[in-house]
Write an enzyme that holds these catalytic residues in place. Structure first.
Site, PDB file in Angstrom:
ATOM      1  CG  ASP A 265      -2.616   0.999   1.004  1.00  0.00           C
ATOM      2  OD1 ASP A 265      -1.994   1.726  -0.037  1.00  0.00           O
ATOM      3  OD2 ASP A 265      -3.487   0.300   1.455  1.00  0.00           O
TER       4      ASP A 265
HETATM    5  C1  NOJ Z   1      -4.414   4.311   0.008  1.00  0.00           C
HETATM    6  C2  NOJ Z   1      -5.297   2.731  -0.027  1.00  0.00           C
HETATM    7  O1  NOJ Z   1      -5.213   2.559   0.734  1.00  0.00           O
HETATM    8  C3  NOJ Z   1      -5.143   1.993  -0.666  1.00  0.00           C
HETATM    9  O2  NOJ Z   1      -6.690   1.160  -1.192  1.00  0.00           O
HETATM   10  C4  NOJ Z   1      -5.346   2.820  -2.526  1.00  0.00           C
HETATM   11  O3  NOJ Z   1      -4.828   1.648  -3.750  1.00  0.00           O
HETATM   12  C5  NOJ Z   1      -3.750   3.099  -2.609  1.00  0.00           C
HETATM   13  N1  NOJ Z   1      -3.242   4.358  -1.632  1.00  0.00           N
HETATM   14  C6  NOJ Z   1      -3.404   3.573  -3.712  1.00  0.00           C
HETATM   15  O4  NOJ Z   1      -4.335   4.758  -3.786  1.00  0.00           O
END
Ligand code: NOJ
Length: 723
Positions: A265
Site C-alpha cells: 500500500d
Molecule cells: C491507499 C489505500 O489504502 C489503497 O486502497 C489505495 O489503493 C492506495 N492508497 C493507492 O491509491
C-alpha cells in the site's frame, strides 16, 4: 498466473540476465505521478527516472496522452525498454461513476457487479491504465470505519461472490486484451477489523476469525485468478501486514497458491519504521521483500534501502530476482511487451459512453434501498405541482461521486435537483439546502421550513459528504453531521402540521444511526452515493418509474454501542431473554438492528410459503434443492430477493446464529406466483473444527429462507447430514 509461452519465458530470463541492480529495483518500484484522491505525493520523480530504469511502475497518471508519453519514454528511451505498469484506483468507475461497492452490493446481483467492473475496466484501459487497486475485499462489521463503503459489508460469503465477479469483470477473459486491466485484491487481510473502527489502527483477532471471516474473499479472488494482492496498512496482532511473512508467504502464496504480484500500500514499506518493527529504510525494505512484497508503492525503500540490505546480507539477490520475475510476468500477461500502447489507443464512441451512463442510472436506481414506507408515501404522485426539495445534499453534484472518483469531474454528476426537474417538468421544485453538510450555521433552517408551506410533498436530502467515508474517514459519531438533525426535525414538524409527506433520502457511505428519522419520516431511503446519474436514479425511484429492489448489505445499528452488529454472530450460553437480566443483552437498548441485513422494501408486496428441502437427508456429495413459493400480492411488477441461510444446530465449535449460503431472485407480475429454487451443495456446509481443519459434522441443521436476516421473516426447514 497462467503459463507463459516459451519465448516469453526466455525474454524474462534474458532481461533478468541483463538488468543492473538499479534496473531491477526500478521494476520493484511504483511512484505516484500526480495527486489524486489518495493523499499527497510523497516522493517526487522525474521522467529521467523512467528513462534510467529507476522507476518501472506508475500510479495516478490520468489521461491517455500522458500515459502514452510516459510509456514511450520507458519503451523507447530506457536501456532495456521494459514497459511501465500504469495503475490507478478505479474503484467504482473511472470517468463514468457507478455507486461505490457497498451500495452496489445492495443489488445482490453478481452479474451486475461483474458488469460495472467490466465497464470501468474498458473506460480505464481507454485511458492507458493497466491495473486497478480493486476489488477491496475487507469484510467489516463496523460502520465507524469509513472504508466500509469500499467493500462487501459484513458477510464473508458476499465477499467471496463479490471477489469472483469483480476479478472477472476487471480482468475479462484475457488479461492481455486492450480493454482488460489487472485486478488487485486488497487489503490483505483483516483491515476491516481495525480497533474501534479507527482508521489505520491495530487489528487483533483469532485465527478462527481470520479463516472464517477475513480470508475467504481473498481465497475466492485467488481462485478467480486475481493478478495482484495488496497487503493492508495495518498490523495483525503486532505484525504489520507489509512484513507478515507468515500470512503473505506461507498462507497466501503457499497455502492459497497465489503466484501473482504483491504490491504494497501507499508508503507502507517505509511505515514499517513507524510501526516500530524496522529501524530504517534498509530494514523496512528487507522485511517487506522477505515477506514477499514485490512492488514498493512510493516509499522509495526498495530503491534506496535494498542495495544496503543486500550488502548486509539481509536479503539475497535471488529474492530480488524472484520479485522482479513476478513483475515481468505480470507485464507479459498484460500484453505490455507485445504492444505497450494497446491500452489508450482507441477513443470510445459517444454511443458507448451514453450506454455506460444508462447503465450507471440503472445500477444507481437498483442500489437505493427503501428502508421504510409505512403510509406508502412512495412513489410520489406523478401529478405533483409543488415539491419542496430540501437539505444539503439536494444540489450537491460533486458529492454524488462517493469516495473514489478516479477521473470523474464534479460537473458531470447529476444532482438530485437536476434529476427531479427532469422527472417532474410540470412541477415547481422549491429548493433550499437549509444547512451545510457539516457546518454549524443554522441560519438557513427557517427559510427551508417555509418552503413546506406551499409544497404538496417534501424530499429531504440528508447525509454525509463524499469524503466522510472512504480512506481516512472514520467517524466516532456515525450520525447526521452538523445541524442536519435540527433541519430535519423542523421540517418534519411543519410537514406534520400541514399533513404532507416527508421522504428522507440518506446519502452516505455507511449505515447512519438515525432511529429517530426512521420512525418519523413518511419514507426513508438509503441512497448511498448513487454515482454519476444520481439525480436521475433517485428520481426513477421517487416517481415509481423503477420499483426499489435493493437490500441493505449491512445491519443498521440503533446505537453506536451495538457495534459490531452482524447477522453471523455466535450465540451465547445465556441468549438474550427479556425476562432474565442475566442474559446476553443491553439494559438500555435492544439487541436487534434498526434494519437487519437484507432488509429492503419495494412498491409491491411478496409472500413466501411452502419451503421444501429435498432431499431432507443428504450426504457430503449431494446438492440439496430448496424450493419456496413466492407470490406478488401487490399491484405492481416487482423483484424479490431471497436469502438462503443455514443454522447448524450443534457442532464441536459453537455455530454462528446464521450462515449465508445463497441468494436468489424472482421477478413477478402483479398477482403472479412462482417458485424460486436455491441450490445448496452439502460440501459448502463444511465448517472449521476445533483444530481449524474443515469438517462436515453429521446431524440436523435448519434451512432458513427469507427476505432478510430478521429471524421473524424466515421460513424454516430441516436438513439432516449423514456423513
Ligand atoms: C491507499 C489505500 O489504502 C489503497 O486502497 C489505495 O489503493 C492506495 N492508497 C493507492 O491509491
Amino acid at each position: 498466473m497462467g503459463t507463459l509461452k516459451p519465448q516469453e519465458a526466455r525474454r524474462i530470463d534474458a532481461l533478468l540476465g541483463r538488468m543492473s541492480l538499479a534496473e531491477k529495483l526500478g521494476q520493484l518500484t511504483m511512484m505516484a505521478a500526480t495527486h489524486t484522491v489518495t493523499g499527497p505525493v510523497i516522493t517526487g520523480h522525474s521522467t529521467d527516472d523512467i528513462r534510467s530504469g529507476r522507476i518501472g511502475n506508475l500510479l495516478n497518471l490520468i489521461g491517455a496522452g500522458a500515459a502514452r508519453e510516459m510509456q514511450r519514454v520507458a519503451v523507447e528511451e530506457s536501456r532495456l525498454g521494459v514497459p511501465l505498469l500504469i495503475a490507478l484506483d478505479v474503484i467504482h468507475g473511472h470517468r463514468t461513476l457507478f455507486p461505490p461497492p457497498l451500495a452496489e452490493v445492495a443489488l445482490f446481483d453478481p452479474e451486475a457487479w461483474r458488469l460495472t467492473a467490466r465497464e470501468a475496466a474498458r473506460e480505464a484501459a481507454a485511458d492507458g491504465i493497466a491495473m486497478t487497486f480493486a476489488p477491496m475485499l475487507d469484510v467489516s462489521r463496523d460502520p465507524r470505519w469509513g472504508r466500509i463503503v469500499e467493500g462487501p459489508g459484513e458477510s464473508a460469503w458476499v465477499g467471496r461472490r463479490l471477489a469472483e465477479a469483480k476479478v472477472r469483470g476487471f480482468q475479462g477473459n484475457d488479461l492481455a486484451a486492450a480493454d482488460s486491466i489487472a485486478a488487485v485484491a486488497k487489503h490483505f487481510c483483516g483491515y476491516g477489523a481495525v480497533t474501534a473502527g479507527r482508521e489505520y489502527a491495530s487489528v487483533d483477532f483469532s485465527e478462527r476469525a481470520l479463516r472464517e471471516v477475513y480470508l475467504p474473499p481473498f481465497a475466492a479472488a485467488v481462485n478467480a485468478g486475481v493478478a495482484a494482492v495488496m497487503p493492508a496498512f495495518t498490523d495483525l496482532a503486532g505484525i504489520p501486514m507489509t512484513a507478515h511473512a507468515g500470512l503473505l508467504r506461507r498462507l497466501l502464496r503457499l497455502e492459497l497458491g497465489f503466484d501473482g504480484v504483491l504490491v504494497s500500500d501507499y508508503n507502507a514499506v517505509a511505515e514499517l519504521i513507524r510501526h516500530g518493527v524496522a529501524a530504517d529504510l534498509i530494514e523496512a525494505a528487507a522485511l517487506a521483500l522477505r515477506a514477499g512484497v514485490d512492488i514498493d508503492m512510493v516509499s522509495g525503500a526498495y530503491l534506496h534501502g535494498l542495495p544496503a540490505a543486500l550488502e548486509r546480507g539481509l536479503v539475497s539477490l535471488a529474492e530480488i530476482d524472484e520479485s522482479v520475475r513476478r513483475v515481468l510476468i505480470l507485464k507479459t500477461r498484460l500484453g505490455l511487451f507485445e504492444d505497450p500502447y494497446r491500452r489508450g489507443a482507441a477513443l470510445e464512441s459517444a454511443a458507448t459512453l451514453a450506454e455506460r451512463r444508462r447503465l450507471a442510472r440503472e445500477i444507481g436506481a437498483r442500489s437505493i434501498v427503501l428502508l421504510t414506507n409505512p403510509v406508502e408515501a412512495l412513489p410520489l404522485s406523478g401529478s405533483l405541482r409543488r415539491l419542496a426539495l430540501l437539505g444539503p445534499l439536494a444540489d450537491a453534484p460533486g458529492e454524488m461521486r462517493g469516495p473514489w472518483w478516479s477521473a470523474a469531474q464534479p460537473d458531470t454528476q447529476v444532482s438530485v435537483l437536476a434529476g427531479l426537474r427532469a422527472a417532474w417538468p410540470q412541477a415547481r421544485i422549491l429548493h433550499a439546502p437549509g444547512v451545510e453538510i457539516a457546518g454549524e450555521d443554522g441560519s438557513g433552517i427557517a427559510a427551508a421550513v417555509e418552503l413546506c408551506e406551499a409544497a404538496e410533498a417534501v424530499v429531504l436530502c440528508l447525509g454525509e459528504a463524499a469524503t466522510m467515508s472512504g480512506e481516512a474517514a472514520s467517524r466516532a459519531h456515525p450520525e447526521l453531521p452538523g445541524r442536519q438533525r435540527e433541519l430535519a426535525e423542523a421540517v418534519l414538524q411543519r410537514a406534520r402540521a400541514r399533513n404532507i409527506p416527508v421522504v428522507a433520502a440518506l446519502f452516505s457511505g455507511r449505515p447512519l444511526i438515525v432511529p429517530w428519522l426512521a420512525s418519523q419520516a413518511s419514507a426513508l431511503l438509503a441512497a448511498w452515493f448513487p454515482g454519476c446519474e444520481a439525480g436521475h436514479a433517485l428520481a426513477d425511484i421517487l416517481t415509481g418509474r423503477a420499483s426499489p429492489s435493493a437490500r441493505t448489505p449491512i445491519s443498521w445499528p440503533r446505537a453506536v454501542g451495538q457495534i459490531p452488529l452482524y447477522f453471523g454472530q455466535r450465540g451465547s450460553g445465556r441468549p438474550a431473554d427479556p425476562a432474565n437480566s442475566y442474559s446476553s443483552r443491553y439494559i438500555d437498548e435492544s439487541n436487534e438492528p434498526l434494519f437487519a441485513f437484507g432488509h429492503g422494501l419495494s412498491y409491491t408486496r411478496f409472500s413466501i410459503t411452502n419451503l421444501r428441502v429435498r432431499p431432507e437427508s443428504a450426504a457430503a456429495s449431494a446438492t440439496v434443492e430448496i424450493d419456496v413459493d413466492v407470490q406478488n400480492e401487490g399491484s405492481r411488477r416487482g423483484e424479490e430477493t431471497l436469502f438462503l441461510f443455514v443454522r447448524r444446530l450443534q457442532g464441536r465449535v459453537a455455530p454462528p446464529l446464521l450462515e449465508l449460503h445463497g441468494i436468489g431472485k424472482i421477478a413477478l407480475e402483479p398477482g403472479a406466483r412462482g417458485t424460486l429454487r436455491l441450490h445448496l451443495p452439502v460440501a459448502e456446509l463444511r465448517s472449521l473444527g476445533p483444530d481449524l481443519e474443515p469438517v462436515l459434522e453429521p446431524g440436523e441443521l435448519e434451512i432458513l429462507v427469507g427476505p432478510s436476516a430478521d429471524r421473524a421473516s424466515l421460513l424454516a426447514g430441516r436438513l439432516t447430514l449423514v456423513v
